[in-house]
Design a protein around this motif. Structure first.
Motif, PDB file in Angstrom:
ATOM      1  N   PRO A   1      -2.053  34.499  97.301  1.00 46.05           N
ATOM      2  CA  PRO A   1      -2.103  35.386  96.126  1.00 46.05           C
ATOM      3  C   PRO A   1      -1.374  34.788  94.933  1.00 46.05           C
ATOM      4  N   ARG A   2      -1.851  35.137  93.760  1.00 43.20           N
ATOM      5  CA  ARG A   2      -1.277  34.575  92.532  1.00 43.20           C
ATOM      6  C   ARG A   2       0.188  34.947  92.361  1.00 43.20           C
TER       7      ARG A   2
ATOM      8  N   ALA B   1       3.016  32.275  91.612  1.00 41.04           N
ATOM      9  CA  ALA B   1       3.863  32.393  90.426  1.00 41.04           C
ATOM     10  C   ALA B   1       5.335  32.390  90.804  1.00 41.04           C
ATOM     11  N   ALA B   2       5.685  33.106  91.892  1.00 41.58           N
ATOM     12  CA  ALA B   2       7.088  33.148  92.326  1.00 41.58           C
ATOM     13  C   ALA B   2       7.590  31.763  92.719  1.00 41.58           C
ATOM     14  N   ALA B   3       6.666  30.903  93.176  1.00 37.83           N
ATOM     15  CA  ALA B   3       7.037  29.537  93.563  1.00 37.83           C
ATOM     16  C   ALA B   3       6.906  28.556  92.410  1.00 37.83           C
ATOM     17  N   GLY B   4       6.575  29.047  91.229  1.00 41.04           N
ATOM     18  CA  GLY B   4       6.476  28.186  90.055  1.00 41.04           C
ATOM     19  C   GLY B   4       5.196  27.386  89.976  1.00 41.04           C
ATOM     20  N   ILE B   5       4.153  27.818  90.691  1.00 37.79           N
ATOM     21  CA  ILE B   5       2.881  27.094  90.679  1.00 37.79           C
ATOM     22  C   ILE B   5       1.932  27.763  89.690  1.00 37.79           C
ATOM     23  N   ILE B   6       1.459  26.985  88.732  1.00 37.27           N
ATOM     24  CA  ILE B   6       0.424  27.447  87.810  1.00 37.27           C
ATOM     25  C   ILE B   6      -0.890  26.862  88.303  1.00 37.27           C
ATOM     26  N   PRO B   7      -1.755  27.667  88.923  1.00 32.27           N
ATOM     27  CA  PRO B   7      -2.948  27.104  89.576  1.00 32.27           C
ATOM     28  C   PRO B   7      -3.990  26.629  88.575  1.00 32.27           C
ATOM     29  N   THR B   8      -4.560  25.480  88.893  1.00 34.04           N
ATOM     30  CA  THR B   8      -5.658  24.944  88.084  1.00 34.04           C
ATOM     31  C   THR B   8      -6.882  24.664  88.949  1.00 34.04           C
ATOM     32  N   THR B   9      -6.671  23.982  90.069  1.00 32.31           N
ATOM     33  CA  THR B   9      -7.761  23.702  91.005  1.00 32.31           C
ATOM     34  C   THR B   9      -7.260  23.946  92.429  1.00 32.31           C
ATOM     35  N   PRO B  10      -8.159  24.182  93.375  1.00 35.22           N
ATOM     36  CA  PRO B  10      -7.726  24.332  94.765  1.00 35.22           C
ATOM     37  C   PRO B  10      -6.977  23.117  95.290  1.00 35.22           C
ATOM     38  N   ALA B  11      -7.441  21.934  94.947  1.00 30.67           N
ATOM     39  CA  ALA B  11      -6.760  20.719  95.411  1.00 30.67           C
ATOM     40  C   ALA B  11      -5.348  20.636  94.851  1.00 30.67           C
TER      41      ALA B  11
ATOM     42  N   VAL C   1      -3.409  23.150  93.985  1.00 25.68           N
ATOM     43  CA  VAL C   1      -2.557  24.132  94.660  1.00 25.68           C
ATOM     44  C   VAL C   1      -2.172  23.637  96.040  1.00 25.68           C
ATOM     45  N   ALA C   2      -3.139  23.124  96.793  1.00 26.24           N
ATOM     46  CA  ALA C   2      -2.859  22.660  98.156  1.00 26.24           C
ATOM     47  C   ALA C   2      -1.830  21.541  98.178  1.00 26.24           C
ATOM     48  N   ALA C   3      -1.800  20.723  97.122  1.00 22.73           N
ATOM     49  CA  ALA C   3      -0.878  19.593  97.068  1.00 22.73           C
ATOM     50  C   ALA C   3       0.415  19.909  96.337  1.00 22.73           C
ATOM     51  N   ALA C   4       0.557  21.124  95.811  1.00 24.62           N
ATOM     52  CA  ALA C   4       1.714  21.459  94.987  1.00 24.62           C
ATOM     53  C   ALA C   4       3.010  21.407  95.789  1.00 24.62           C
ATOM     54  N   PRO C   5       4.078  20.824  95.216  1.00 23.78           N
ATOM     55  CA  PRO C   5       5.363  20.774  95.923  1.00 23.78           C
ATOM     56  C   PRO C   5       5.912  22.154  96.257  1.00 23.78           C
ATOM     57  N   GLY C   6       5.561  23.160  95.455  1.00 24.10           N
ATOM     58  CA  GLY C   6       6.095  24.497  95.676  1.00 24.10           C
ATOM     59  C   GLY C   6       5.280  25.356  96.619  1.00 24.10           C
TER      60      GLY C   6
ATOM     61  N   PRO D   1       7.394  27.524  99.617  1.00 20.18           N
ATOM     62  CA  PRO D   1       7.946  28.860  99.364  1.00 20.18           C
ATOM     63  C   PRO D   1       6.868  29.905  99.094  1.00 20.18           C
ATOM     64  N   ALA D   2       5.748  29.502  98.480  1.00 17.38           N
ATOM     65  CA  ALA D   2       4.654  30.451  98.264  1.00 17.38           C
ATOM     66  C   ALA D   2       4.081  30.914  99.599  1.00 17.38           C
ATOM     67  N   ALA D   3       3.865  29.971 100.499  1.00 14.78           N
ATOM     68  CA  ALA D   3       3.324  30.314 101.813  1.00 14.78           C
ATOM     69  C   ALA D   3       4.295  31.194 102.596  1.00 14.78           C
ATOM     70  N   ARG D   4       5.588  30.937 102.436  1.00 17.46           N
ATOM     71  CA  ARG D   4       6.569  31.739 103.185  1.00 17.46           C
ATOM     72  C   ARG D   4       6.591  33.190 102.715  1.00 17.46           C
ATOM     73  N   LEU D   5       6.267  33.436 101.468  1.00 17.49           N
ATOM     74  CA  LEU D   5       6.148  34.825 101.010  1.00 17.49           C
ATOM     75  C   LEU D   5       4.982  35.524 101.715  1.00 17.49           C
ATOM     76  N   VAL D   6       3.879  34.799 101.889  1.00 17.38           N
ATOM     77  CA  VAL D   6       2.735  35.364 102.610  1.00 17.38           C
ATOM     78  C   VAL D   6       3.095  35.541 104.085  1.00 17.38           C
TER      79      VAL D   6
END
Length: 280
Positions: free
Chosen positions: A180-181, A185-195, A197-202, A205-210
């Motif tokens: 979820p966005r 956002a809480a992890a500091g990721i501004i999504p642009t493409t699926p690739a 997001v999948a490679a984002a360093p943050g 922490p985003a996954a741990r919220l889920v």
């Protein structure tokens, strides 16, 4: 629907590919066949939604054909491909709205590849593609309405969120991001493409919220199962144990790339079913 349609070997063969075949296999015959039919329906519409080789219009038409066949089944007309569900629908009074909800969930994937939905949209998606399956299943398990509905609500969401966390790379490869966005956002990721997001360093922490949300639903589902409500509950207990274990393994290793997709050991699943049979 004046006569029960025989359950042929096709749904059983399809269910045999499921990780939870062992849990379905120990059900009494009529309930087992109902679960095989429900699984076959879910597999069929999911395959349509995920078929990237065909355009969206074709997949939409196929899903709508399934919807018409479901409606014909409930109206007593020729059920077409939905004939495999006739026995289950009659025996266990399955709700047509749940079949429609599953198709609606598949349509969410077909209408546009889901990318960083808001939390409410993600919850709706989980309800349609997972909890609706649970609502059908708990009737086949013979559960009473209230605990059955609540178990379907929580366990369905717990399983689907765990699937999302397991399949980040596979989903990104076909243009989808279910995280979820708000978590991004809480992890500091501004999504642009699926690739991206999948490679984002943050992403960890985003996954741990889920994962925290998934654990909340697991806890609620486990609490319901602990009360030992009426019904044949080895299958949902197996799902609860196996997927909670899978989530714990992912939390231990984290979601920082590169990730290795965890797998469920089928021998462990069979051993768990045997334990559940002994200690139920």
């Amino acid at each position: 629907m004046n006569a029960l349609a025989p359950i042929d070997a096709v749904p059983a063969a399809q269910a045999a590919r499921s990780s939870f075949y062992a849990g379905m296999r120990v059900l009494p015959k009529a309930r087992r066949e109902a679960m095989y039919a429900i699984y076959a329906f879910c597999r069929a519409v999911d395959d349509i939604a995920d078929d990237q080789g065909r355009d969206r219009a074709v997949r939409t038409a196929e899903l709508q054909a399934w919807r018409r066949d479901i409606d014909a089944l409930y109206a007593g007309g020729p059920p077409g491909r939905a004939a495999l569900l006739t026995g289950a629908v009659v025996r266990f009074q399955l709700d047509r709205a749940d079949f429609h909800a599953i198709i609606d969930g598949m349509m969410m994937d077909v209408d546009a590849d889901i990318r960083w939905p808001d939390a409410a949209t993600l919850d709706l998606y989980c309800d349609r593609v997972a909890s609706a399956v649970g609502r059908l299943s708990v009737r086949a398990f013979g559960m009473d309405a209230e605990p059955g509905q609540m178990l379907a609500h929580h366990l369905g969401r717990a399983l689907q969120l765990t699937n999302i966390l397991r399949d980040i790379d596979e989903d990104a490869a076909i243009g989808r991001v279910y995280l979820p966005r708000e978590a991004l956002a809480a992890a500091g990721i501004i999504p642009t493409t699926p690739a991206q997001v999948a490679a984002a360093p943050g992403i960890d922490p985003a996954a741990r919220l889920v994962a925290t949300e998934a654990r909340r639903h697991f806890a609620a589902a486990h609490a319901i199962l602990t009360t030992k409500p009426r019904g044949h509950l080895i299958a949902p207990r197996l799902m609860d144990i196996a997927y909670a274990r899978l989530l714990r393994r992912m939390e231990e290793t984290g979601w920082a790339p590169p990730r290795r997709r965890p797998r469920t050991n089928k021998l462990w699943l069979i051993a768990t079913v045997l334990r559940l049979l002994v200690f139920r």
